[in-house]
Design an enzyme around this catalytic site. Sequence first.
Site, PDB file in Angstrom:
ATOM      1  N   SER A 683       3.939   2.495  -7.675  1.00 21.69           N
ATOM      2  CA  SER A 683       4.352   2.890  -9.448  1.00 21.69           C
ATOM      3  C   SER A 683       4.047   4.402  -9.505  1.00 21.69           C
ATOM      4  CB  SER A 683       2.331   2.598  -9.623  1.00 21.69           C
ATOM      5  OG  SER A 683       1.249   3.592  -8.892  1.00 21.69           O
ATOM      6  N   LYS A 726      -5.702   2.404 -15.556  1.00 19.74           N
ATOM      7  CA  LYS A 726      -4.843   3.782 -15.208  1.00 19.74           C
ATOM      8  C   LYS A 726      -5.085   4.198 -17.295  1.00 19.74           C
ATOM      9  CE  LYS A 726      -2.135   2.768 -11.687  1.00 19.74           C
ATOM     10  NZ  LYS A 726      -0.571   1.935 -11.719  1.00 19.74           N
TER      11      LYS A 726
END
Length: 807
Positions: A683, A726
Amino acid sequence: MANSTKTSVTSDVRKLPMMPIRDMVIFPHMVTPFVVGRESSVRALEEALTADRKIFLATQHDASVDEPTAEDIYETGTIGTIVQSVRMPDGNIKVLVEGIERARSIEVNDEDGFFVATVRTGRTDLEITPQVEQLMHRVHTLFEQYVKLQQSLNHESVAASVRMDEPAKLADVIAANLQLGIDEKQQLLDVFDPETRLARVGDVLDVAIEKLNMDRTIQSRVKRQMEKAQKEYYLNEKIKAIQKELGRGEKSEFDELKKKIESAGMPKDVLEKSLQELKKLEAMPAMSAESTVSRNYLDWLLAVPWKKRSKEIRSIEHAETILNSDHYGLEKIKERILEFLAVRQLVKNPKGSILCFVGPPGVGKTSLGMSIAKATGRKFVRMSLGGVRDEAEIRGHRRTYIGALPGQIIQSMKKAGTKNPVFMLDEIDKMASDFRGDPASALLEVLDPEQNSSFQDHYLDVEYDLSNVLFVATANVLHTIPGPLQDRMEILRLHGYTEIEKLEIAKQYLVRKQREGTGLTPEQLVVEDDALKAIIRNYTREAGVRNLEREIGNVCRKVARRVVQRGADYREVLTGDNVNELLGVAKFRDSQVHEKSEIGLVTGLAWTEVGGTILQTEVQVLDGKGKMTATGQLGDVMQESAQAALSYVRSRAQHLGLQKEFYRHVDIHVHVPEGAIPKDGPSAGITLATGLASALTKIKVRRDIAMTGEITLRGKVLAIGGLKEKLLAAHRAGIFEVVIPEENRKDLADFPEMLKTEMKLHFVEEMDEVLQIALEEKLPELSEETPAALTTVIPPELPATHPVAHQ
């Protein structure tokens, strides 16, 4: 041993009748009675009686030989005098012989049906020196010890018989009284030298005394054990007699056990096995080890709940009130629990559900299980699986092992006392496996609604119904839980809390709990919202609220000390301005956003087992030969993402204003700080690509924006996981603008409304869009070919109260 002076040695040769003797060795100065029955021995005896009554007595090698030859008899024997002889009615002769001196046979002949031996005697007259006296004293002392220890000898008579001054006679008399084997006594008889014989007797006494001491120690230990056993037996018998007089005999105890078994509500096969075990117990001795094992087994069968159930509270309104009073937020989890209760109302006997709460530490997974029990009116039991690596912890040990017990499942059911508790399997992701078995595999049966109605513990060895139990498991991560085990559970994810949620949790629960725990009243400690916000921002950095509770407790303890020192009327008002007086210097900065925009410095977002976090990614371009270095403990996948990002930048070199072969003349160093922490995953792809583009084009990256997404070689941005964690990490760090993949737009449905309203989210499909958003200077080539970001979630202006808004 010092040599002694031998004054004289006399020796002569004589011819005497010889009698072989069995099972004994006759020494000089020893008076011995024995019976003579063999014909050859009787003739030798008669020959001696008709002469001077002297006879040579020698021992046979093997006592079982009835007609020995000269080779079957020891050479060394004793010349004895026949003191008395009496012929008995059966023809045998009973004689009394006194040993005179030792002799060694030179020749043995058979004359007229009996043995005649030619023997040589050897007498040594020993001078009594100090060394000899010391040796005699030592042997005499040892023999007295030996007589005291040897119970078969009369202490006084034997001790008196050895009071003599002749070394040879002392050695022979002691040797005659020692409890030794034939061979050992014969070896002493073979020694003609008095001093050597005396020393040999001393050595034999040493060994014999040591053996007797050992025997006495063992005997006393055995005696104590026997006395203890006899005492217990006596007391048990006395108790039985008393109980019998009172009408409470052993039979009544078994009758009581039988009544308990019959009324326990056991299934038919378990009832039959219990009654069979009770019959075995009745036939066993009360003191036997087997009876203890059997009784413990019956006690466990009776202790486990077979029919007792908690009366369930099926009111959805009541359950909703309990859940809301115990936990703030967690709406999806609460909905699932209320759905479960609704099904319980509609279905009479539904299968037990298995829920698994997955989330970072401190978000309330364990306490949520307790709230479920409270809301449903069930008992609550908890089993921690952290570090469990033995299958017997789940299934127990078989009864054949000493100290065997049921597994933790059955033990917890006994603790609950009902057959339908809420059973929490805490830290199910922390189990391990080794040579003792795999506990995760043992849990497969426990957590399968189709199988757990017939769970079989190794100790109980009967089927037990777990289908009415509501199992609730907790875990921080899923990847350590085996796939088959995951398949048996309904996974419910608990994400980290936002700042607003933490503030509400602290106001409604944590402050009150810690204030009560330290004995403070609401008047003595007032905590304002600004103070709680300051603690959340400056003293904690976590997904849950465990550290927040710890810091609030720290404040309460310090205030409690002031109350004790200054009096009960003392009042503390905690505000955002005076928090540092109690908690000290802030542990974290108000925002983790770097102070200014820089070239090659990009803020990325990452997921960890304890929630989300931000990663400051640095890229530096140096003169070199095209080498790329990645540091900061980057995993293989992350290093491959860096290579893919570099390939993308090379493919877009012309549009970025770079020379076609720029990479041949530079070295690129990618570094992610906090190098002690391993990092991996795909990611960070767009973060690395943005850092590379910034470092190579010398254009700064906006400091108030974060990003996450996987990149392909063609510049496509792919979906990632852990988006909520996140975004919460970015929010905690003071970053309110985030670039995320377009494919993750669907995940916004379950996000808190606060994230949707306070954060500006850019959904992108191409890497070119990321660069247009993240770089401070627009790239002309890109702006002509690439559309702007597809969607922006407003408000476009950040809250005026947040530090970023003032930059």
